[in-house]
Motif scaffolding. Structure first.
Motif, PDB file in Angstrom:
ATOM      1  N   THR A  95      -7.996  -1.850 -14.133  1.00 59.69           N
ATOM      2  CA  THR A  95      -6.797  -2.429 -14.188  1.00 59.69           C
ATOM      3  C   THR A  95      -6.944  -2.920 -12.751  1.00 59.69           C
ATOM      4  O   THR A  95      -7.916  -2.234 -11.388  1.00 59.69           O
ATOM      5  CB  THR A  95      -6.014  -1.266 -14.235  1.00 59.69           C
ATOM      6  N   LYS A  97      -4.500  -2.822 -10.776  1.00 60.33           N
ATOM      7  CA  LYS A  97      -3.451  -2.149 -10.085  1.00 60.33           C
ATOM      8  C   LYS A  97      -3.690  -0.972  -9.653  1.00 60.33           C
ATOM      9  O   LYS A  97      -3.825   0.198 -10.144  1.00 60.33           O
ATOM     10  CB  LYS A  97      -2.035  -1.941 -10.589  1.00 60.33           C
ATOM     11  N   LEU A  99      -4.679   3.090  -7.752  1.00 62.79           N
ATOM     12  CA  LEU A  99      -3.842   3.846  -7.117  1.00 62.79           C
ATOM     13  C   LEU A  99      -4.503   4.813  -6.560  1.00 62.79           C
ATOM     14  O   LEU A  99      -5.741   5.080  -6.934  1.00 62.79           O
ATOM     15  CB  LEU A  99      -3.085   4.276  -8.526  1.00 62.79           C
ATOM     16  N   THR A 108      -0.494   2.786  -2.696  1.00 60.68           N
ATOM     17  CA  THR A 108      -0.154   2.182  -4.245  1.00 60.68           C
ATOM     18  C   THR A 108      -0.412   0.124  -3.029  1.00 60.68           C
ATOM     19  O   THR A 108       0.754  -0.168  -2.222  1.00 60.68           O
ATOM     20  CB  THR A 108       0.673   1.949  -5.168  1.00 60.68           C
ATOM     21  N   GLY A 110      -0.695  -2.899  -1.930  1.00 57.69           N
ATOM     22  CA  GLY A 110      -0.217  -4.330  -2.942  1.00 57.69           C
ATOM     23  C   GLY A 110       1.330  -4.539  -3.478  1.00 57.69           C
ATOM     24  O   GLY A 110       1.747  -4.663  -4.419  1.00 57.69           O
ATOM     25  N   ALA A 111       1.816  -3.185  -3.516  1.00 58.32           N
ATOM     26  CA  ALA A 111       3.289  -2.412  -4.336  1.00 58.32           C
ATOM     27  C   ALA A 111       3.411  -1.439  -3.084  1.00 58.32           C
ATOM     28  O   ALA A 111       4.041  -0.533  -2.529  1.00 58.32           O
ATOM     29  CB  ALA A 111       2.731  -1.685  -5.013  1.00 58.32           C
ATOM     30  N   PRO A 112       4.455  -2.351  -1.895  1.00 59.10           N
ATOM     31  CA  PRO A 112       4.557  -1.377  -0.569  1.00 59.10           C
ATOM     32  C   PRO A 112       5.979  -1.450  -1.022  1.00 59.10           C
ATOM     33  O   PRO A 112       6.745  -1.343  -2.325  1.00 59.10           O
ATOM     34  CB  PRO A 112       4.901  -2.664   0.776  1.00 59.10           C
ATOM     35  N   GLY A 113       6.742   0.008  -0.475  1.00 56.51           N
ATOM     36  CA  GLY A 113       8.040   0.669  -0.217  1.00 56.51           C
ATOM     37  C   GLY A 113       7.331   2.271  -0.202  1.00 56.51           C
ATOM     38  O   GLY A 113       5.877   3.306  -0.057  1.00 56.51           O
ATOM     39  N   ASN A 115       8.407   6.032  -2.010  1.00 53.16           N
ATOM     40  CA  ASN A 115       9.310   6.450  -2.482  1.00 53.16           C
ATOM     41  C   ASN A 115       9.440   7.547  -2.081  1.00 53.16           C
ATOM     42  O   ASN A 115       7.821   7.905  -2.519  1.00 53.16           O
ATOM     43  CB  ASN A 115       9.260   5.724  -4.088  1.00 53.16           C
ATOM     44  N   GLU A 142       1.665  -2.148   5.071  1.00 56.01           N
ATOM     45  CA  GLU A 142       1.162  -2.753   3.870  1.00 56.01           C
ATOM     46  C   GLU A 142       1.298  -2.009   1.949  1.00 56.01           C
ATOM     47  O   GLU A 142       1.118  -2.358   0.730  1.00 56.01           O
ATOM     48  CB  GLU A 142       0.545  -4.456   3.238  1.00 56.01           C
ATOM     49  N   GLY A 144       1.748   1.031  -0.145  1.00 53.55           N
ATOM     50  CA  GLY A 144       3.020   1.097  -1.108  1.00 53.55           C
ATOM     51  C   GLY A 144       2.973   3.178  -0.868  1.00 53.55           C
ATOM     52  O   GLY A 144       2.012   3.361  -0.460  1.00 53.55           O
TER      53      GLY A 144
END
Length: 341
Positions: A95, A97, A99, A108, A110-113, A115, A142, A144
């Motif tokens: 993939t 994506k 991790l 992560t 490319g998937a900011p945030g 949590n 940037e 995540g």
């Protein structure tokens, strides 16, 4: 023996780890010769697969297959991560994506945030974790970040070090996207994966011969049998075929009206453990014991509840016209039978 033990040992020359809960084998990890899930490659796009929206990639360990590709041209380098084990003769599943997962944190790119696991409900703990994140990460980063449920029992210093290590690794890999095909990281070996995933309180055993002295070998021997006792004379048979995994649930000598539902509920509660230990995935078809249609909802509920504690992605597909129940399970492990035979 009551309580949990994590036994780190080797089996047939392969690194392996076992999780025993109250004297019963709950999970088992063993190394393989192929690429481990979690490994990251700088791969080279090779050829698209028309009609499927995918593309074959070149890696140092053989061809890989990437689904749902857009804007990728042959010859272009791309960062990908191994998601599972390849079936015999097939390409490595990967993939885009990425991790970067450790005991406490998942980074992560490319998937900011930022949590925090929803299972952590204590406001003081959540505030403490947010404070650690603000210290370790810069505003506008940037990358995540997901803080895992294990943070609830972790030490602040260990959590901060874990986040920082994963962030450093992620930045290093993401900056190395250009060049020839190369493996940039290995997936975790069984001992490292056990540390990462088995976070509940447990006694860790590292003495040589731990599998024999703690009953792991006996448990593995039982898994070689296709028959699984379910109590009260009921049983289920688990038989992998080339196309699917067939499961047959039987009531035994019990012919009472409630026998079918009782056996099916017992099978639902035991099935995730059996699939996890045996390393089985793909299409799974359950031939349930005879029961009225009105009891199907209870069976589905028991199976769904049992799967909540299982980390492998499993979809409940539903009932077929012939009365079979189907599952689709990610091939996260290689079949145990081929690893310990």
């Amino acid at each position: 023996m009551k309580g949990s033990q994590i036994i780190l040992d080797h089996l047939k020359g392969r690194e392996a780890a076992a999780l025993m809960v109250d004297g019963r084998l709950d999970d088992f990890l063993i190394d393989s010769a192929g690429p481990r899930p979690g490994a990251i490659y700088r791969a080279i796009a090779d050829r698209p697969v028309k009609g499927r929206g995918g593309m074959f990639l070149k890696t140092p360990d053989g061809p890989a297959f990437l689904r749902q590709v857009k804007g990728l041209a042959p010859g272009q380098p791309i960062l990908v991560q191994v998601t599972g084990y390849a079936e015999g003769g097939k390409a490595i599943p990967v993939t885009q994506k990425l991790l970067f997962k450790s005991r406490y944190a998942i980074v992560t790119p490319g998937a900011p945030g930022r949590n925090i696991s929803r299972s952590i409900r204590d406001d003081d703990v959540r505030d403490m974790l947010l404070g650690i994140v603000h210290e370790v990460m810069e505003e506008g980063d940037e990358m995540g970040l997901i803080l895992r449920s294990s943070c609830a029992e972790g030490e602040a210093g260990e959590i901060a070090e874990d986040i920082d290590a994963m962030l450093s690794l992620a930045r290093q890999v993401m900056a190395d996207a250009q060049g020839d095909a190369e493996k940039l990281t290995d997936g975790d070996a069984p001992h490292a994966e056990a540390w990462r995933e088995w976070t509940s309180d447990a006694r860790v055993v590292t003495d040589p011969g731990g599998f024999e002295s703690h009953g792991v070998l006996d448990e593995l021997e039982a898994l070689a049998d296709i028959s699984v006792p379910l109590g009260s004379g009921a049983s289920m048979f688990i038989e992998p075929t080339r196309a699917l995994v067939a499961i047959d649930v039987n009531t035994g000598r019990d012919t009472s009206p409630a026998a079918g539902l009782k056996a099916n509920l017992a099978a639902a509660r035991e099935l995730p453990r059996q699939l996890r230990l045996r390393g089985l995935g793909g299409q799974i078809t359950i031939d349930a014991a005879p029961m009225p249609k009105k009891d199907r909802r209870a069976f589905e509920g028991a199976l769904r509840a049992a799967l909540r504690g299982d980390a492998t992605e499993t979809a409940l597909v539903g009932w077929t016209p012939l009365g079979h129940f189907e599952l689709q399970r990610k091939r996260a492990r290689l079949p145990l039978a081929g690893m310990v035979a």
